[in-house]
Design a protein around this motif. Structure first.
Motif, mmCIF file in Angstrom:
data_model
loop_
_atom_site.group_PDB
_atom_site.id
_atom_site.type_symbol
_atom_site.label_atom_id
_atom_site.label_comp_id
_atom_site.label_asym_id
_atom_site.label_seq_id
_atom_site.Cartn_x
_atom_site.Cartn_y
_atom_site.Cartn_z
ATOM 1 N N ALA A 187 0.842 -1.194 0.000
ATOM 2 C CA ALA A 187 0.000 0.000 0.000
ATOM 3 C C ALA A 187 0.874 1.239 0.000
ATOM 4 C CB ALA A 187 -0.925 0.003 1.217
ATOM 5 N N ASP A 188 0.290 2.325 -0.483
ATOM 6 C CA ASP A 188 0.948 3.625 -0.495
ATOM 7 C C ASP A 188 0.407 4.426 0.675
ATOM 8 O OD1 ASP A 188 2.075 6.071 -1.052
ATOM 9 O OD2 ASP A 188 1.546 6.046 -3.182
ATOM 10 N N ASP A 189 1.295 5.186 1.332
ATOM 11 C CA ASP A 189 0.809 6.000 2.450
ATOM 12 C C ASP A 189 0.230 7.332 1.979
ATOM 13 O OD1 ASP A 189 3.010 7.487 1.729
ATOM 14 O OD2 ASP A 189 4.048 7.314 3.641
ATOM 15 N N GLY A 190 0.249 7.557 0.675
ATOM 16 C CA GLY A 190 -0.336 8.788 0.149
ATOM 17 C C GLY A 190 0.331 10.032 0.674
ATOM 18 N N GLY A 191 1.614 9.937 0.962
ATOM 19 C CA GLY A 191 2.320 11.108 1.478
ATOM 20 C C GLY A 191 1.864 11.482 2.873
ATOM 21 N N GLY A 192 1.612 10.477 3.710
ATOM 22 C CA GLY A 192 1.209 10.752 5.080
ATOM 23 C C GLY A 192 -0.288 10.757 5.280
ATOM 24 N N ALA A 193 -1.043 10.093 4.401
ATOM 25 C CA ALA A 193 -2.504 10.040 4.540
ATOM 26 C C ALA A 193 -2.874 9.237 5.784
ATOM 27 C CB ALA A 193 -3.122 9.405 3.297
ATOM 28 N N ASP A 194 -4.091 9.491 6.283
ATOM 29 C CA ASP A 194 -4.565 8.789 7.472
ATOM 30 C C ASP A 194 -4.738 7.297 7.228
ATOM 31 O OD1 ASP A 194 -4.648 11.173 8.863
ATOM 32 O OD2 ASP A 194 -6.765 11.538 8.448
ATOM 33 N N HIS A 195 -5.087 6.929 5.995
ATOM 34 C CA HIS A 195 -5.348 5.528 5.660
ATOM 35 C C HIS A 195 -4.445 5.098 4.507
ATOM 36 C CE1 HIS A 195 -8.944 6.043 8.110
ATOM 37 N NE2 HIS A 195 -9.228 7.122 7.389
ATOM 38 N N ALA A 196 -3.992 3.844 4.568
ATOM 39 C CA ALA A 196 -3.137 3.340 3.504
ATOM 40 C C ALA A 196 -3.952 3.166 2.224
ATOM 41 C CB ALA A 196 -2.519 2.003 3.915
ATOM 42 N N LEU A 197 -3.388 3.589 1.108
ATOM 43 C CA LEU A 197 -4.094 3.570 -0.167
ATOM 44 C C LEU A 197 -4.055 2.168 -0.778
ATOM 45 C CD1 LEU A 197 -2.755 6.921 -1.710
ATOM 46 C CD2 LEU A 197 -4.693 6.550 -0.176
ATOM 47 N N ALA A 198 -5.245 1.664 -1.134
ATOM 48 C CA ALA A 198 -5.347 0.339 -1.748
ATOM 49 C C ALA A 198 -5.340 0.418 -3.267
ATOM 50 C CB ALA A 198 -6.622 -0.360 -1.272
ATOM 51 N N GLY A 199 -5.656 1.589 -3.825
ATOM 52 C CA GLY A 199 -5.701 1.770 -5.270
ATOM 53 C C GLY A 199 -7.093 2.096 -5.761
ATOM 54 N N GLU A 200 -7.163 2.788 -6.906
ATOM 55 C CA GLU A 200 -8.427 3.149 -7.553
ATOM 56 C C GLU A 200 -9.399 3.840 -6.600
ATOM 57 O OE1 GLU A 200 -10.258 0.167 -9.952
ATOM 58 O OE2 GLU A 200 -8.363 -0.547 -10.781
ATOM 59 N N GLY A 201 -8.876 4.779 -5.806
ATOM 60 C CA GLY A 201 -9.718 5.561 -4.910
ATOM 61 C C GLY A 201 -10.147 4.847 -3.648
ATOM 62 N N ARG A 202 -9.579 3.675 -3.374
ATOM 63 C CA ARG A 202 -9.939 2.922 -2.169
ATOM 64 C C ARG A 202 -8.790 2.949 -1.158
ATOM 65 N NH1 ARG A 202 -12.562 1.597 -7.148
ATOM 66 N NH2 ARG A 202 -14.606 0.690 -6.667
ATOM 67 N N VAL A 203 -9.161 2.808 0.104
ATOM 68 C CA VAL A 203 -8.172 2.753 1.176
ATOM 69 C C VAL A 203 -8.478 1.562 2.077
ATOM 70 C CG1 VAL A 203 -7.817 5.259 1.169
ATOM 71 C CG2 VAL A 203 -9.511 4.259 2.739
ATOM 72 N N PHE A 204 -7.456 1.107 2.787
ATOM 73 C CA PHE A 204 -7.666 0.088 3.804
ATOM 74 C C PHE A 204 -8.227 0.762 5.053
ATOM 75 C CE2 PHE A 204 -4.342 -1.661 1.070
ATOM 76 C CZ PHE A 204 -4.828 -2.931 0.834
ATOM 77 N N TYR A 205 -9.059 0.036 5.786
ATOM 78 C CA TYR A 205 -9.699 0.612 6.965
ATOM 79 C C TYR A 205 -8.680 0.860 8.082
ATOM 80 C CZ TYR A 205 -14.255 -0.568 4.934
ATOM 81 O OH TYR A 205 -15.350 -0.641 4.121
ATOM 82 N N GLY A 206 -8.960 1.904 8.860
ATOM 83 C CA GLY A 206 -8.169 2.188 10.044
ATOM 84 C C GLY A 206 -6.918 2.991 9.749
#
Length: 302
Positions: A187-206
């Motif tokens: 996963a990508d942290d999106g440059g410090g995003a709250d949620h790890a990026l799963a791709g195609e506008g989705r994130v992993f929970y928490g």
């Protein structure tokens, strides 16, 4: 005499008033005997009929949020096929496993043993390859993989341990990750995003790179697999069974564009060697353990 009756009547009225006050205190929510009865005797005098019934406030729908996976995915392998049964965290996959091309293996090992080998292959898929360890994280410890070793033959476990060490020392090495035969989601942290990026506008929970968003929720849902093609491998001194099949499972994710619960389905093509050790069948390696194209869609249990 008249004054005596007046005194008695006043006392009776006082008792009735006191009893009414007592009833009111014992029912602070305004619930009285006969609530829901529309007869005049059930309503206080002078009170409009409509006020005799109260309407419970509407229960708000739970808000979909990326902070935690929904209740829909609580339990042991939600969406698993009919025929499987669960006891706590343990699933009996065997009743739902079907084989094809098993005639030779049944002659060599017996029909019951052949079915058990096919079941062991499916069990490895959904208890080791797809596991909670799949959720993305930034680092691993060798002990995180202890649950894999009992599913392997003794000889395979010896060669598997160095693979664990290589991956733990370099979790970004995709070759080292693939050698483990497990789904280890990146996963990508999106440059410090709250949620790890799963791709195609989705994130992993928490919170990013933690499992808190899946606490008391399943990390994987909707396990599916094809019939298990069985053949006998005679390239070693002792014959082995080769089990070939396709499988898939989905991890719940959150669509931040539409604010909806989604899922990410991860398919697998596998061809596993199985060898009998005692009364159990264990994994002796594989020729194929390939992850197919990941697909996103609305969260739905099968």
């Amino acid at each position: 005499m008249k004054s005596r009756w007046v005194t008695i009547l006043a006392g009776v009225i006082a008792v009735v008033v006191t009893l009414s006050v007592a009833i009111g205190l014992s029912s602070p929510d305004g619930v009285v005997a006969g609530a829901g009865d529309d007869s005049p005797s059930a309503r206080p005098s002078g009170t409009p009929q409509a006020s005799a019934t109260t309407t419970a406030p509407a229960t708000a729908e739970p808000e979909e949020t990326a902070d935690r996976a929904p209740l829909d995915v609580k339990g042991t392998w939600p969406g698993r096929p009919d025929g499987t049964t669960a006891s706590g965290p343990t699933v009996d996959w065997c009743p739902a496993v079907r084989t094809t091309g098993a005639a030779e293996a049944e002659q060599v090992f017996g029909a019951e043993a052949t079915d058990a080998a096919a079941c062991a292959a499916v069990r490895f898929m959904f208890e080791q390859r797809y596991s909670r360890l799949s959720l993305p994280r930034t680092s691993y410890a060798a002990g995180d993989f202890d649950f894999v070793l009992p599913a392997l033959t003794a000889a395979t476990a010896q060669t598997y341990s160095p693979r664990i060490d290589r991956f733990v020392s370099s979790p970004g090495d995709r070759t080292a990750a693939d050698d483990l035969g497990l789904v280890l989601l990146r996963a990508d942290d999106g440059g410090g995003a709250d949620h790890a990026l799963a791709g195609e506008g989705r994130v992993f929970y928490g919170p990013a790179f933690t499992t808190r968003g899946y606490r008391q929720r399943a990390a994987w849902i909707n396990p599916t697999w094809s019939k298990v093609a069985i053949r006998v491998d005679r390239s070693k001194s002792q014959p082995r069974i080769v089990a070939t099949f396709t499988a898939s499972a989905a991890v719940p994710v959150f669509d931040t564009d539409d604010d909806t619960d989604d899922m990410m389905t991860v398919p697998t093509s596998a061809s596993l060697f199985l060898r009998q050790e005692g009364s159990d069948w264990r994994i002796g390696g594989w020729t194929t353990m390939r992850t197919g194209t990941v697909e996103f869609g609305a969260l739905e249990l099968r």
